[in-house]
Design a protein around this motif. Structure first.
Motif, PDB file in Angstrom:
ATOM      1  N   LYS A 129       0.831  -1.207   0.000  1.00  0.00           N
ATOM      2  CA  LYS A 129       0.000   0.000   0.000  1.00  0.00           C
ATOM      3  C   LYS A 129       0.862   1.253   0.000  1.00  0.00           C
ATOM      4  CE  LYS A 129      -3.713   2.267   2.593  1.00  0.00           C
ATOM      5  NZ  LYS A 129      -4.614   2.180   3.775  1.00  0.00           N
ATOM      6  N   LEU A 130       1.932   1.245   0.797  1.00  0.00           N
ATOM      7  CA  LEU A 130       2.809   2.409   0.898  1.00  0.00           C
ATOM      8  C   LEU A 130       3.588   2.660  -0.385  1.00  0.00           C
ATOM      9  CD1 LEU A 130       4.239   1.820   4.490  1.00  0.00           C
ATOM     10  CD2 LEU A 130       2.779   3.733   3.789  1.00  0.00           C
ATOM     11  N   SER A 136       0.322   9.037  -4.307  1.00  0.00           N
ATOM     12  CA  SER A 136       1.615   9.602  -3.901  1.00  0.00           C
ATOM     13  C   SER A 136       2.543   9.724  -5.106  1.00  0.00           C
ATOM     14  CB  SER A 136       2.283   8.708  -2.851  1.00  0.00           C
ATOM     15  OG  SER A 136       1.494   8.625  -1.682  1.00  0.00           O
ATOM     16  N   SER A 137       3.387  10.741  -5.101  1.00  0.00           N
ATOM     17  CA  SER A 137       4.361  10.892  -6.179  1.00  0.00           C
ATOM     18  C   SER A 137       5.419   9.807  -6.072  1.00  0.00           C
ATOM     19  CB  SER A 137       5.039  12.262  -6.085  1.00  0.00           C
ATOM     20  OG  SER A 137       5.898  12.313  -4.946  1.00  0.00           O
ATOM     21  N   TYR A 138       6.114   9.558  -7.179  1.00  0.00           N
ATOM     22  CA  TYR A 138       7.171   8.560  -7.156  1.00  0.00           C
ATOM     23  C   TYR A 138       8.290   8.979  -6.204  1.00  0.00           C
ATOM     24  CZ  TYR A 138       5.778   5.031 -10.512  1.00  0.00           C
ATOM     25  OH  TYR A 138       5.153   3.969 -11.111  1.00  0.00           O
ATOM     26  N   TYR A 139       8.500  10.275  -6.096  1.00  0.00           N
ATOM     27  CA  TYR A 139       9.524  10.766  -5.170  1.00  0.00           C
ATOM     28  C   TYR A 139       9.177  10.370  -3.740  1.00  0.00           C
ATOM     29  CZ  TYR A 139      12.163  14.054  -2.293  1.00  0.00           C
ATOM     30  OH  TYR A 139      12.962  14.617  -1.332  1.00  0.00           O
ATOM     31  N   ARG A 174      12.790  13.833  -8.235  1.00  0.00           N
ATOM     32  CA  ARG A 174      12.157  15.098  -7.847  1.00  0.00           C
ATOM     33  C   ARG A 174      12.247  16.112  -8.984  1.00  0.00           C
ATOM     34  NH1 ARG A 174      14.139  19.672  -6.526  1.00  0.00           N
ATOM     35  NH2 ARG A 174      16.243  18.855  -6.233  1.00  0.00           N
ATOM     36  N   VAL A 175      13.451  16.299  -9.533  1.00  0.00           N
ATOM     37  CA  VAL A 175      13.654  17.324 -10.556  1.00  0.00           C
ATOM     38  C   VAL A 175      12.940  16.968 -11.855  1.00  0.00           C
ATOM     39  CG1 VAL A 175      15.388  18.430 -12.029  1.00  0.00           C
ATOM     40  CG2 VAL A 175      15.836  18.122  -9.601  1.00  0.00           C
ATOM     41  N   HIS A 182       5.962  18.756 -14.731  1.00  0.00           N
ATOM     42  CA  HIS A 182       4.713  19.494 -14.513  1.00  0.00           C
ATOM     43  C   HIS A 182       4.889  20.923 -15.021  1.00  0.00           C
ATOM     44  CE1 HIS A 182       4.297  16.112 -11.690  1.00  0.00           C
ATOM     45  NE2 HIS A 182       3.009  16.257 -11.892  1.00  0.00           N
ATOM     46  N   PRO A 183       3.801  21.602 -15.352  1.00  0.00           N
ATOM     47  CA  PRO A 183       3.905  22.954 -15.940  1.00  0.00           C
ATOM     48  C   PRO A 183       4.317  24.012 -14.926  1.00  0.00           C
ATOM     49  CG  PRO A 183       1.603  22.371 -15.609  1.00  0.00           C
ATOM     50  CD  PRO A 183       2.401  21.134 -15.285  1.00  0.00           C
ATOM     51  N   THR A 184       5.569  23.918 -14.473  1.00  0.00           N
ATOM     52  CA  THR A 184       6.077  24.865 -13.482  1.00  0.00           C
ATOM     53  C   THR A 184       6.967  25.935 -14.103  1.00  0.00           C
ATOM     54  OG1 THR A 184       8.011  23.472 -13.048  1.00  0.00           O
ATOM     55  CG2 THR A 184       6.058  23.082 -11.691  1.00  0.00           C
TER      56      THR A 184
END
Length: 219
Positions: A129-130, A136-139, A174-175, A182-184
């Motif tokens: 589950k965790l 949850s994000s892969y990070y 993360r990066v 994502h559109p950041t």
């Protein structure tokens, strides 16, 4: 007309492609303006790539060959994403390069997490589950995996789960996915994409080796 088994126009296309990639150039040798004085020359970058060795993304064939040799059990999907990342890099699509490396990392981590779950049957439901929670994000999932790995880290082969490798994996996830994916407005330049390809190759090999180590023994 054929040169070394290929037609003249195919040879010309290949040579101009090398020029476009910065690997070769036309040098007008001698005097006069006639084309008879022109010579194809390898650029400094072309010479470096031709020398081989290391993880050179401008030589995608050599890069992938080395990856397959170092990690023969790496799954086909992960290799395909790395190939896409190399294609994007050589097309100067550096943001796409990092995003595809993030996808390759996710693919490799998915196999790693599954091997860890299968090898720890006593805690499988909670751990599954965790580590597989799609919310949850892969990070975040990788950080959870890292916590779970800590109690057995000293029993693992040297170098497979050292802090430097784990930090590199977490940082690229993360990066490349949380930021670039994502559109950041995140900008990835050539040097950053090159570094990502260098780092990713090394840790994807280690992730694959760790996956093989964690797989439960067949009965």
């Amino acid at each position: 007309m054929e040169w070394f088994g290929c037609r003249a126009h195919q040879a010309s296309e290949a040579l101009w492609a090398l020029v476009g990639d910065g690997l070769a150039y036309l040098d007008r040798a001698g005097q006069g303006s006639g084309t008879d004085n022109w010579r194809w020359r390898a650029s400094a970058l072309g010479i470096k790539v031709a020398a081989g060795g290391g993880w050179e993304p401008r030589d995608p064939t050599g890069y992938l060959k080395r990856l397959r040799e170092r990690a023969p059990s790496m799954d086909v999907a992960t290799l395909r994403y790395v190939e896409e990342a190399l294609g994007a890099f050589n097309a100067r699509c550096f943001l796409a390069t990092s995003v595809m490396l993030g996808v390759a990392s996710e693919s490799a981590f998915g196999h790693l997490a599954q091997a860890f779950i299968d090898g720890q049957p006593g805690d499988s439901p909670q751990m599954r589950k965790l580590l597989t929670n799609p919310a949850s994000s892969y990070y975040k999932r990788f950080e959870e995996f890292r916590k779970r790995l800590e109690p057995i880290r000293s029993d693992l082969p040297t170098g497979l789960a050292d802090n430097l490798t784990l930090d590199a994996i977490a940082d690229l996830l993360r990066v490349s996915r949380n930021d670039a994916g994502h559109p950041t407005g995140q900008i990835i330049d050539e040097d950053t994409a090159f570094t990502h390809l260098q780092v990713a190759a090394r840790y994807l090999v280690k992730m694959t080796e760790l996956t093989e180590h964690l797989k439960p023994l067949p009965f």
